[in-house]
Design an enzyme around this catalytic site. Structure first.
Site, mmCIF file in Angstrom:
data_model
loop_
_atom_site.group_PDB
_atom_site.id
_atom_site.type_symbol
_atom_site.label_atom_id
_atom_site.label_comp_id
_atom_site.label_asym_id
_atom_site.label_seq_id
_atom_site.Cartn_x
_atom_site.Cartn_y
_atom_site.Cartn_z
ATOM 1 N N GLU A 151 0.843 -1.202 0.000
ATOM 2 C CA GLU A 151 0.000 0.000 0.000
ATOM 3 C C GLU A 151 0.883 1.259 0.000
ATOM 4 O OE1 GLU A 151 -2.901 -0.171 3.129
ATOM 5 O OE2 GLU A 151 -4.206 -1.469 1.969
ATOM 6 N N GLU A 160 -6.632 -7.579 -0.333
ATOM 7 C CA GLU A 160 -7.007 -7.510 1.080
ATOM 8 C C GLU A 160 -8.447 -7.039 1.198
ATOM 9 O OE1 GLU A 160 -4.747 -4.927 3.612
ATOM 10 O OE2 GLU A 160 -2.847 -5.518 2.720
HETATM 11 C C1 GAL Z 1 -4.030 -2.401 5.111
HETATM 12 C C2 GAL Z 1 -2.630 -2.937 5.222
HETATM 13 C C3 GAL Z 1 -2.551 -4.208 6.050
HETATM 14 C C4 GAL Z 1 -3.386 -4.067 7.294
HETATM 15 C C5 GAL Z 1 -4.797 -3.750 6.895
HETATM 16 C C6 GAL Z 1 -5.737 -3.633 8.071
HETATM 17 O O1 GAL Z 1 -3.995 -1.014 4.957
HETATM 18 O O2 GAL Z 1 -2.088 -3.203 3.950
HETATM 19 O O3 GAL Z 1 -1.208 -4.453 6.372
HETATM 20 O O4 GAL Z 1 -2.857 -3.057 8.093
HETATM 21 O O5 GAL Z 1 -4.823 -2.501 6.236
HETATM 22 O O6 GAL Z 1 -7.047 -3.312 7.649
#
Ligand code: GAL
Length: 691
Positions: free
Chosen positions: A174, A332
């Site tokens: 990110e 994610e």
């Molecule tokens: C994203 C990140 C992850 C984790 C996740 C939690 O921004 O890539 O590592 O922190 O959020 O929602």
């Protein structure tokens, strides 16, 4: 009306460095729809890690993102590498047939590095240093940091470049998430280089920025700083260019890492995870996407959002458009609650399934979560995972196992594509400029407005791409232009050409106002679209929070109104009723050669947007994916060679019917003309071939 052509221009990722064609394309050695999570084994003892693999197999996990925050574990002291745990993990995953997107582990520099080189730490506009202790405490403009990153990347690439588990490189994580804009001295140097490259001469910069205003004229690039905290509004074009520079600088950080990976492992594809979701947007991902071998996105819903499915649909359609229509990876999202909002809402397994499948419905070929096993310690210990603190006797775990089964059941959709004959135009620099300070209204929100029109199309069963205005618009019969504040002459001409060719184009207020240097187009608003729309606005009339204007059909608008004049040949479809603009046009329509151009001079209520969109859809002749959709149903179609699949998502709390025929893949039941989808449920129907 013509079928939507294959995307051919700006929205289609093109290799800028010739690598794209050489690498194995999606599915990265996967069969069916990929399924998995971020896997952080460095947080756990070896016996837990052994158990993890067995459980992953049970859940049907086929891909994990590994070592995202593992720098301090891989290189505990400068130049000393500890690979054992990662070797073991990679070997165990390979033995279990699980593929890996292996991170460059650069997303959180270890304490030894920030202690030795505090000059890598980023700075805010007011000079505040962002210290170590969290993550992403680096400035991408630091040559020192880039050297260390390149060294670690090379070491990882050499160690695992030919490992059988390796599917793809996951560069950093990110990028820009916490530090989209760094105001440090390194950034100042980078910004000046970027400006020299853009403008060539300081005179050109002075003209573009309008520095005659407030005695801001520069005599040399060396005098230019990042727009650090100033007594009052910094120069808008200065701010806009700094945002452009910051996005480009973050991309160049990715490109530096990618170049090392390409050198060491030209056969392995490369990605970094985007953050296309509500509340995020400092990176120009349309410009980044061509540098990805697979476009990946992270998406988290807002707990307070009563309709999270709308943001999922808008974001996923944006990501698909960035990928030029190619399959993309949801890298994610969350099985249940996150931990970083004020009040973090949990969700049921059914909701999690529906949201996961919504991404697939919009073109994703992989569904991943953050994270595999819920952390016991650290800042994310209250963030949900596939395997929660309470273990396997939980709804979350059973839900994760069930999702694995569902994704296997619909695996045949992999590689198929979603096609759209409607487009919503969206461009990051225009959004940045539109939301700048010192404007008529701080309620201007192009993303929210774009999402409202996108949803109005979706509820009629019309799928839309979300593309920048420079895209090839020739395949679209409906083009919505919401709050496209900043637009170049060429892009405005592109939109006008779409209307002339036969598309129905709808432009909203605060569009076409400035050129790419954020200089107002004179002669009346909406400058760049004035001629196309056949209107001229002499004055904006921004509304107060809560204030409404009434239109002559009884509908209402908020946020905005304007003193507008319609030219001959332009119909005032709606007029303002009452108030200072009484009788003036509020919604206009003008035939333009084979198409039409509509203008909307307020922010209509949701219902009024739905009515407007119904009107333009009818006019365009675009057919919905499924007819007569009940409120709460979402439908998309994925099409592959010789087959198509209808995705039906029921976001309502009652069972709803949809007309379709074919084999429903999740239940295995034949559908003979009508399907009832239970409340909150999803169906994926392999459609009977026509004829
Ligand atoms: C994203 C990140 C992850 C984790 C996740 C939690 O921004 O890539 O590592 O922190 O959020 O929602």
């Amino acid at each position: 009306m013509s079928e939507r052509a294959e995307p051919t221009t700006a929205s289609r990722p093109r290799s800028t460095d010739g690598r794209r064609a050489d690498v194995a394309s999606w599915p990265l050695g996967l069969t069916g729809v990929g399924y998995g999570a971020d896997y952080n084994p460095e947080q756990w003892a070896d016996e837990v890690r052994v158990a993890d693999i067995q459980l992953m197999v049970e859940a049907g996990v086929s891909i994990v993102s590994l070592a995202v925050f593992a720098w301090a574990r891989i290189e505990p002291r400068e130049g000393e590498y500890d690979w054992t745990w990662l070797d073991d993990t990679m070997d165990r995953l390979a033995a279990a047939g699980i593929r890996v997107t292996l991170a460059t582990a650069t997303a959180s520099p270890p304490p030894w590095l920030s202690t030795k080189h505090p000059e890598i730490l980023p700075e805010l506009a007011d000079g505040t240093v962002l210290w170590p202790g969290g993550r992403q405490h680096y400035r991408v403009s630091s040559p020192v940091y880039r050297d260390y990153v390149v060294r670690l990347t090379r070491a990882i690439a050499r160690r695992y470049g030919t490992h059988p588990a390796l599917a793809m490189w996951h560069v950093d994580n990110e990028i820009g998430c916490h530090v989209p804009h760094d105001y440090s001295d390194d950034a100042a140097r980078g910004f000046r280089r970027w400006l020299e490259n853009r403008y060539g001469t300081i005179e050109a910069l002075n003209h573009a920025w309008g520095t005659a205003f407030w005695s801001q004229q520069y005599s040399d690039f060396a005098e230019v700083l990042p727009p650090r905290t100033a007594p009052t509004f910094p120069n808008p074009t200065h701010q806009l260019d700094f945002r452009r520079y910051s996005s480009d600088e973050l991309l160049s950080y990715y490109q530096d890492i990618r170049a090392v990976l390409a050198e060491e492992t030209p056969h392995v594809p490369c990605t970094t995870n985007f953050m296309v979701m509500a509340g995020s947007g400092p990176m120009d991902y349309y410009g980044w996407a061509p540098h990805m071998d697979v476009v990946s996105n992270d998406h988290y819903v807002q707990s307070a959002d009563p309709h999270p499915e709308r943001d999922i649909a808008f974001s996923a359609d944006s990501v698909r458009s960035m990928a030029g229509g190619a399959p993309w990876l949801l890298m994610e999202h969350s099985t249940s609650a996150v931990n970083w909002q004020g009040h973090n809402r949990s969700r049921t397994a059914a909701e999690s399934h529906r949201h996961s499948l919504a991404h697939v419905a919009h073109g994703a070929d992989g569904v991943m979560f953050f994270q595999w096993r819920q952390s016991q310690a650290g800042a994310e210990k209250y963030h949900s995972a596939m395997l929660p603190h309470a273990g396997t006797d939980t709804d979350v775990w059973r839900g994760a196992v069930r999702l694995g089964e569902i994704l296997r059941a619909i695996g045949e959709v992999q590689g198929s594509r979603v096609q759209a004959r409607a487009a919503v135009l969206y461009e990051y620099p225009s959004v940045w400029a539109a939301r700048m300070d010192s404007h008529p209204s701080d309620a201007i929100d192009p993303r929210a407005e774009a999402a409202r029109y996108h949803h109005a199309l979706a509820r009629r069963g019309i799928t839309a791409d979300v593309v920048p205005p420079s895209s090839d618009l020739s395949g679209y019969d409906v083009v919505v232009v919401p709050e496209l504040y900043l637009v170049s002459d060429a892009d405005a001409a592109n939109v006008a050409a779409a209307a002339r060719r036969g598309a129905t184009v709808l432009v909203t207020y605060f569009s076409g106002i400035v050129d790419p240097d954020d200089r107002v187009r004179l002669g009346g608003y909406p400058g760049a679209f004035r001629e196309l729309l056949g209107v001229r606005t002499e004055e904006f009339w921004a509304l107060q929070p809560g204030e409404e204007v009434t239109l002559d059909d009884g509908s209402t608008g908020t946020v905005w109104s304007e003193r507008l004049h319609a030219a001959d040949g332009t119909d005032a479809v709606r007029r303002f009723a009452g108030g200072p603009l009484d009788g003036g046009p509020a919604v206009t329509r003008r035939p333009v050669d084979a198409g039409t151009a509509w203008y909307v001079a307020t922010r209509p209520s949701d219902e009024a947007v739905w009515d407007l969109v119904d009107a333009i859809v009818r006019e365009s002749g675009v057919e919905p994916v499924a007819p007569d959709l009940a409120d709460g149903l979402e439908v998309t179609r994925r099409t592959g060679p010789g087959a198509s699949w209808l995705f039906v998502l029921n976001h309502a709390d009652t069972a709803l019917d949809v007309r379709c025929a074919g084999l429903e893949l999740i239940s295995g039941v034949e559908v003979a003309g009508a399907l009832t989808v239970p409340a909150g449920g999803v169906a994926v129907v392999r459609e009977r071939a026509a004829g």
